[in-house]
Design an enzyme around this catalytic site. Structure first.
Site, PDB file in Angstrom:
ATOM      1  N   SER A  92       0.842  -1.202   0.000  1.00  0.00           N
ATOM      2  CA  SER A  92       0.000   0.000   0.000  1.00  0.00           C
ATOM      3  C   SER A  92       0.868   1.240   0.000  1.00  0.00           C
ATOM      4  O   SER A  92       2.027   1.199   0.432  1.00  0.00           O
ATOM      5  CB  SER A  92      -0.869   0.008   1.256  1.00  0.00           C
ATOM      6  OG  SER A  92      -1.524   1.245   1.405  1.00  0.00           O
TER       7      SER A  92
ATOM      8  N   TYR B 126      -2.323  -1.193  10.787  1.00  0.00           N
ATOM      9  CA  TYR B 126      -2.399  -1.611   9.384  1.00  0.00           C
ATOM     10  C   TYR B 126      -1.179  -1.150   8.589  1.00  0.00           C
ATOM     11  O   TYR B 126      -0.563  -1.929   7.849  1.00  0.00           O
ATOM     12  CB  TYR B 126      -3.676  -1.041   8.763  1.00  0.00           C
ATOM     13  CG  TYR B 126      -3.784  -1.212   7.270  1.00  0.00           C
ATOM     14  CD1 TYR B 126      -4.235  -2.400   6.715  1.00  0.00           C
ATOM     15  CD2 TYR B 126      -3.441  -0.162   6.399  1.00  0.00           C
ATOM     16  CE1 TYR B 126      -4.339  -2.552   5.330  1.00  0.00           C
ATOM     17  CE2 TYR B 126      -3.545  -0.303   5.031  1.00  0.00           C
ATOM     18  CZ  TYR B 126      -3.991  -1.500   4.498  1.00  0.00           C
ATOM     19  OH  TYR B 126      -4.095  -1.649   3.139  1.00  0.00           O
TER      20      TYR B 126
HETATM   21  P1  NAD Z   1     -11.531  -6.157   0.077  1.00  0.00           P
HETATM   22  O1  NAD Z   1     -12.234  -6.084   1.372  1.00  0.00           O
HETATM   23  O2  NAD Z   1     -12.347  -6.203  -1.129  1.00  0.00           O
HETATM   24  O3  NAD Z   1     -10.534  -7.377   0.050  1.00  0.00           O
HETATM   25  C1  NAD Z   1      -9.885  -7.842   1.195  1.00  0.00           C
HETATM   26  C2  NAD Z   1     -10.168  -9.317   1.300  1.00  0.00           C
HETATM   27  O4  NAD Z   1      -9.366  -9.864   2.356  1.00  0.00           O
HETATM   28  C3  NAD Z   1     -11.590  -9.670   1.668  1.00  0.00           C
HETATM   29  O5  NAD Z   1     -12.395  -9.792   0.539  1.00  0.00           O
HETATM   30  C4  NAD Z   1     -11.435 -10.991   2.409  1.00  0.00           C
HETATM   31  O6  NAD Z   1     -11.761 -12.061   1.570  1.00  0.00           O
HETATM   32  C5  NAD Z   1      -9.955 -11.069   2.720  1.00  0.00           C
HETATM   33  N1  NAD Z   1      -9.721 -11.350   4.143  1.00  0.00           N
HETATM   34  C6  NAD Z   1      -9.629 -10.473   5.166  1.00  0.00           C
HETATM   35  N2  NAD Z   1      -9.409 -11.139   6.307  1.00  0.00           N
HETATM   36  C7  NAD Z   1      -9.355 -12.448   6.003  1.00  0.00           C
HETATM   37  C8  NAD Z   1      -9.135 -13.627   6.763  1.00  0.00           C
HETATM   38  N3  NAD Z   1      -8.930 -13.581   8.089  1.00  0.00           N
HETATM   39  N4  NAD Z   1      -9.157 -14.821   6.119  1.00  0.00           N
HETATM   40  C9  NAD Z   1      -9.375 -14.885   4.781  1.00  0.00           C
HETATM   41  N5  NAD Z   1      -9.568 -13.786   4.017  1.00  0.00           N
HETATM   42  C10 NAD Z   1      -9.555 -12.586   4.630  1.00  0.00           C
HETATM   43  O7  NAD Z   1     -10.555  -4.888   0.041  1.00  0.00           O
HETATM   44  P2  NAD Z   1      -9.322  -4.507  -0.885  1.00  0.00           P
HETATM   45  O8  NAD Z   1      -9.156  -3.046  -0.668  1.00  0.00           O
HETATM   46  O9  NAD Z   1      -9.474  -5.022  -2.245  1.00  0.00           O
HETATM   47  O10 NAD Z   1      -8.107  -5.239  -0.183  1.00  0.00           O
HETATM   48  C11 NAD Z   1      -7.192  -6.045  -0.884  1.00  0.00           C
HETATM   49  C12 NAD Z   1      -5.791  -5.671  -0.481  1.00  0.00           C
HETATM   50  O11 NAD Z   1      -5.518  -4.340  -0.915  1.00  0.00           O
HETATM   51  C13 NAD Z   1      -5.545  -5.674   1.018  1.00  0.00           C
HETATM   52  O12 NAD Z   1      -4.311  -6.280   1.295  1.00  0.00           O
HETATM   53  C14 NAD Z   1      -5.472  -4.203   1.354  1.00  0.00           C
HETATM   54  O13 NAD Z   1      -4.671  -3.969   2.472  1.00  0.00           O
HETATM   55  C15 NAD Z   1      -4.858  -3.650   0.087  1.00  0.00           C
HETATM   56  N6  NAD Z   1      -4.998  -2.204  -0.126  1.00  0.00           N
HETATM   57  C16 NAD Z   1      -6.234  -1.636  -0.262  1.00  0.00           C
HETATM   58  C17 NAD Z   1      -6.323  -0.285  -0.486  1.00  0.00           C
HETATM   59  C18 NAD Z   1      -7.652   0.405  -0.678  1.00  0.00           C
HETATM   60  O14 NAD Z   1      -7.700   1.631  -0.699  1.00  0.00           O
HETATM   61  N7  NAD Z   1      -8.747  -0.307  -0.852  1.00  0.00           N
HETATM   62  C19 NAD Z   1      -5.176   0.501  -0.572  1.00  0.00           C
HETATM   63  C20 NAD Z   1      -3.940  -0.108  -0.427  1.00  0.00           C
HETATM   64  C21 NAD Z   1      -3.864  -1.465  -0.206  1.00  0.00           C
END
Ligand code: NAD
Ligand code: MG
Length: 335
Positions: free
Chosen positions: A227, A240
């Protein structure tokens, strides 16, 4: 290019003995010898500032882990927009968090690029997962869902074993699942919450990669989702943000360790992306209403806008990229 064109092109090269450069410039000849135009329809230039919804957004909240279909607006994961071109034909991929957000965008793109895919998600996310699996199956590839909680080492091992068994091997591991909860103060973070974030974001990739490594042949790729928070942490994401710094760091150390074995390890660093994670406690309501508004593009990214990065980092033609972190953050953030 479709198969018909590929065959025609080969016949042209073999039959007429033309130089490659000349063939690349000429219109492709059909088997009958009549000219056939290349099937690249011109695409309109799109302004990235207005391509997708801009703030203000409605305040909204869902119980964690949330469903992407219930978001307003519903994010774009490439369901109708991502077009593949066979870049991952024959690959076998495991994607954690493949039901929604970046993981879903990667899953749809991988399937459209010809890869067989296993997605992992939480049981509560079954409706999102079913949609992704149906979209992948429509591409004629293997598409398998394995629900379960990554905070358990035994489950991580089982997940990898089942993925290897059902795909007949493994050569792409996308460790993307993540836990993000906003807390104004460090004093508001319980040990249980802290542990939850660490288990999901740091331990699970460690367990999954350890279990997967014996199956990965030279040419395989590991991709972690880090991130912009790894480099410029927000005050309300104390726990986080440090896990995302850890992700960036493991990408670089593992790349050095596994480079000589021919296994590449890279990271994707998203900026503010419109996903379920943000509406389930990841962002404050105040931040959500103006989400992405502070970036030079003036809006949040959509998951599909990162899909091609996950493809590029897994594809054979990206073979010199390892230990890299590719960003997509709308003009702010690093790298
Ligand atoms: P999202 O909620 O759509 O995806 C995250 C997924 O993590 C969930 O769908 C879930 O299936 C999984 N998850 C969480 N805890 C879990 C557990 N204990 N066991 C199994 N699965 C689990 O959100 P996203 O934003 O697409 O997140 C995906 C990645 O992107 C993450 O690593 C997040 O940190 C990273 N990220 C997101 C952003 C943002 O702005 N959305 C920015 C930077 C990084
Ligand atoms: Mg989800």
């Amino acid at each position: 290019m479709n198969n018909e064109n590929k065959i025609s092109r080969r016949k042209v090269i073999g039959g007429l003995g033309l130089g490659l450069a000349a063939v690349a410039m000429a219109p492709v000849l059909s088997a009958e010898g009549s000219p056939k135009p290349l099937s690249f329809a011109p695409e309109k230039l799109t302004d990235p500032t207005t391509k997708y919804p801009r703030p203000p957004f409605n305040g909204q909240t869902q119980p964690w882990p949330g469903l992407t279909s219930k978001m307003n607006p519903v994010p774009d994961h490439g369901e109708t927009s991502y077009k593949g071109s066979g870049r991952l034909k024959g690959r076998k991929a495991l994607i954690t968090g493949g039901d929604s957000g970046m993981g879903r965008a990667a899953a749809i793109a991988y399937a459209r690029e010809g890869a067989d895919v296993v997605i992992n998600y939480l049981p509560a996310e079954e409706p999102d997962a079913r949609e992704v699996i149906a979209l992948m199956k429509a591409e004629g590839v293997k598409a398998i869902g394995i629900p379960g909680d990554l905070r358990e080492e035994a489950f991580c091992q089982k997940l990898v074993a089942e993925a290897v068994k059902s795909l007949g091997g493994l050569d792409i591991v996308v460790s993307n699942a993540g836990r993000q909860q906003s807390h104004v103060s460090i004093l508001d973070i319980s040990t249980e919450q802290f542990d939850w974030t660490m288990k999901t974001n740091i331990y699970a990739p460690f367990w999954i990669i350890k279990a997967a490594l014996p199956h990965l042949q030279p040419g395989s790729a590991i991709i972690g989702t880090t991130s912009e928070q790894a480099y410029d942490p927000s005050p309300d994401l104390y726990d986080y943000a440090q896990t995302k710094a850890a992700t960036m760091n493991y990408v670089k150390s593992l790349a050095k360790q596994l480079g000589p074995k021919g296994i590449r390890v890279n990271g994707v660093a998203p900026g503010p992306i419109w996903t379920a994670l943000q509406v389930t406690g990841g962002a404050t309501q105040e931040k959500l209403k103006n989400f992405g508004g502070m970036t030079p593009l003036g809006r949040p990214g959509q998951p599909v806008e990162l899909a091609s990065i996950y493809v590029q980092l897994a594809a054979n033609d990206g073979s010199y990229a390892t230990g890299q972190v590719y960003g997509a953050a709308g003009g702010g953030g690093q790298p």
